[in-house]
Scaffold this motif. Structure first.
Motif, PDB file in Angstrom:
ATOM      1  N   GLY A  13      41.191  37.169  12.923  1.00 11.23           N
ATOM      2  CA  GLY A  13      42.636  37.252  13.133  1.00 11.23           C
ATOM      3  C   GLY A  13      43.337  35.934  12.864  1.00 11.23           C
ATOM      4  O   GLY A  13      44.372  35.896  12.200  1.00 11.23           O
ATOM      5  N   GLY A  17      45.790  35.429   9.676  1.00 10.85           N
ATOM      6  CA  GLY A  17      47.169  34.996   9.922  1.00 10.85           C
ATOM      7  C   GLY A  17      47.495  33.706   9.202  1.00 10.85           C
ATOM      8  O   GLY A  17      48.580  33.557   8.633  1.00 10.85           O
ATOM      9  N   HIS A  28      54.042  28.845  10.980  1.00 10.24           N
ATOM     10  CA  HIS A  28      53.837  29.354  12.334  1.00 10.24           C
ATOM     11  C   HIS A  28      52.784  28.512  13.043  1.00 10.24           C
ATOM     12  O   HIS A  28      52.072  27.752  12.419  1.00 10.24           O
ATOM     13  N   LEU A  31      48.933  30.458  17.761  1.00 10.96           N
ATOM     14  CA  LEU A  31      49.069  31.716  18.500  1.00 10.96           C
ATOM     15  C   LEU A  31      49.768  32.777  17.653  1.00 10.96           C
ATOM     16  O   LEU A  31      49.347  33.938  17.620  1.00 10.96           O
ATOM     17  N   THR A  32      50.801  32.386  16.926  1.00 14.18           N
ATOM     18  CA  THR A  32      51.504  33.328  16.055  1.00 14.18           C
ATOM     19  C   THR A  32      50.590  33.794  14.931  1.00 14.18           C
ATOM     20  O   THR A  32      50.589  34.972  14.571  1.00 14.18           O
ATOM     21  N   ASN A  33      49.784  32.887  14.384  1.00 13.23           N
ATOM     22  CA  ASN A  33      48.817  33.273  13.356  1.00 13.23           C
ATOM     23  C   ASN A  33      47.833  34.293  13.897  1.00 13.23           C
ATOM     24  O   ASN A  33      47.476  35.246  13.202  1.00 13.23           O
ATOM     25  N   LEU A  34      47.391  34.097  15.133  1.00 15.80           N
ATOM     26  CA  LEU A  34      46.458  35.037  15.749  1.00 15.80           C
ATOM     27  C   LEU A  34      47.107  36.403  15.899  1.00 15.80           C
ATOM     28  O   LEU A  34      46.521  37.422  15.530  1.00 15.80           O
ATOM     29  N   VAL A  35      48.330  36.436  16.408  1.00 18.10           N
ATOM     30  CA  VAL A  35      49.023  37.713  16.615  1.00 18.10           C
ATOM     31  C   VAL A  35      49.274  38.402  15.273  1.00 18.10           C
ATOM     32  O   VAL A  35      49.009  39.602  15.128  1.00 18.10           O
ATOM     33  N   VAL A  36      49.758  37.659  14.290  1.00 13.88           N
ATOM     34  CA  VAL A  36      50.011  38.226  12.964  1.00 13.88           C
ATOM     35  C   VAL A  36      48.708  38.735  12.355  1.00 13.88           C
ATOM     36  O   VAL A  36      48.663  39.819  11.765  1.00 13.88           O
ATOM     37  N   VAL A  38      45.891  39.719  13.954  1.00 10.97           N
ATOM     38  CA  VAL A  38      45.356  40.879  14.665  1.00 10.97           C
ATOM     39  C   VAL A  38      46.190  42.126  14.373  1.00 10.97           C
ATOM     40  O   VAL A  38      45.650  43.195  14.083  1.00 10.97           O
ATOM     41  N   VAL A  39      47.515  41.992  14.446  1.00 12.36           N
ATOM     42  CA  VAL A  39      48.374  43.134  14.123  1.00 12.36           C
ATOM     43  C   VAL A  39      48.198  43.507  12.649  1.00 12.36           C
ATOM     44  O   VAL A  39      48.138  44.697  12.309  1.00 12.36           O
TER      45      VAL A  39
END
Length: 82
Positions: A13, A17, A28, A31-36, A38-39
Motif C-alpha cells: 500500500g 501510493g 503527499h 500516511l496519505t500514500n498508505l491510504v491511497v 490501500v484504497v
C-alpha cells in the motif's frame, strides 16, 4: 492482495501510493500514500477481477495496487476540478 499477509499489504500500500504519487506528480505524506495505496488496491483488485485479470504475489499485487491508486488519484483530481 492474496498471499502477502498484513505486513506485506501495508508495504504494498505504501509503495503503490508513493509510485502513484510520483506518476501523478502529487505531493503527499506517508500516511496519505498508505491510504491511497490501500484504497487503490481495492479499486485495482475490483477492476482486475472485472476484466478477468488474476495476478498474485508481491509484484502482481504491487502492479494492480499501483494502477488502482493512479485511477483513484485521477478520479479525485477530476472531482476537485469541478
Amino acid at each position: 492482495m492474496s498471499g502477502v499477509g498484513l505486513i506485506g499489504a501495508i508495504i504494498i500500500g505504501i509503495l503503490a501510493g508513493w509510485i502513484a504519487e510520483q506518476i501523478m506528480k502529487r505531493n503527499h505524506g506517508l500516511l496519505t500514500n498508505l491510504v491511497v495505496g490501500v484504497v487503490g488496491s481495492f479499486l485495482g483488485a475490483f477492476a482486475a477481477s472485472a476484466l478477468g485479470i488474476a495476478w498474485g504475489g508481491f509484484i502482481g499485487s504491487l502492479l494492480i495496487s499501483t494502477l488502482g491508486a493512479i485511477l483513484l488519484l485521477a478520479l479525485l483530481g477530476l472531482i476537485k476540478k469541478s
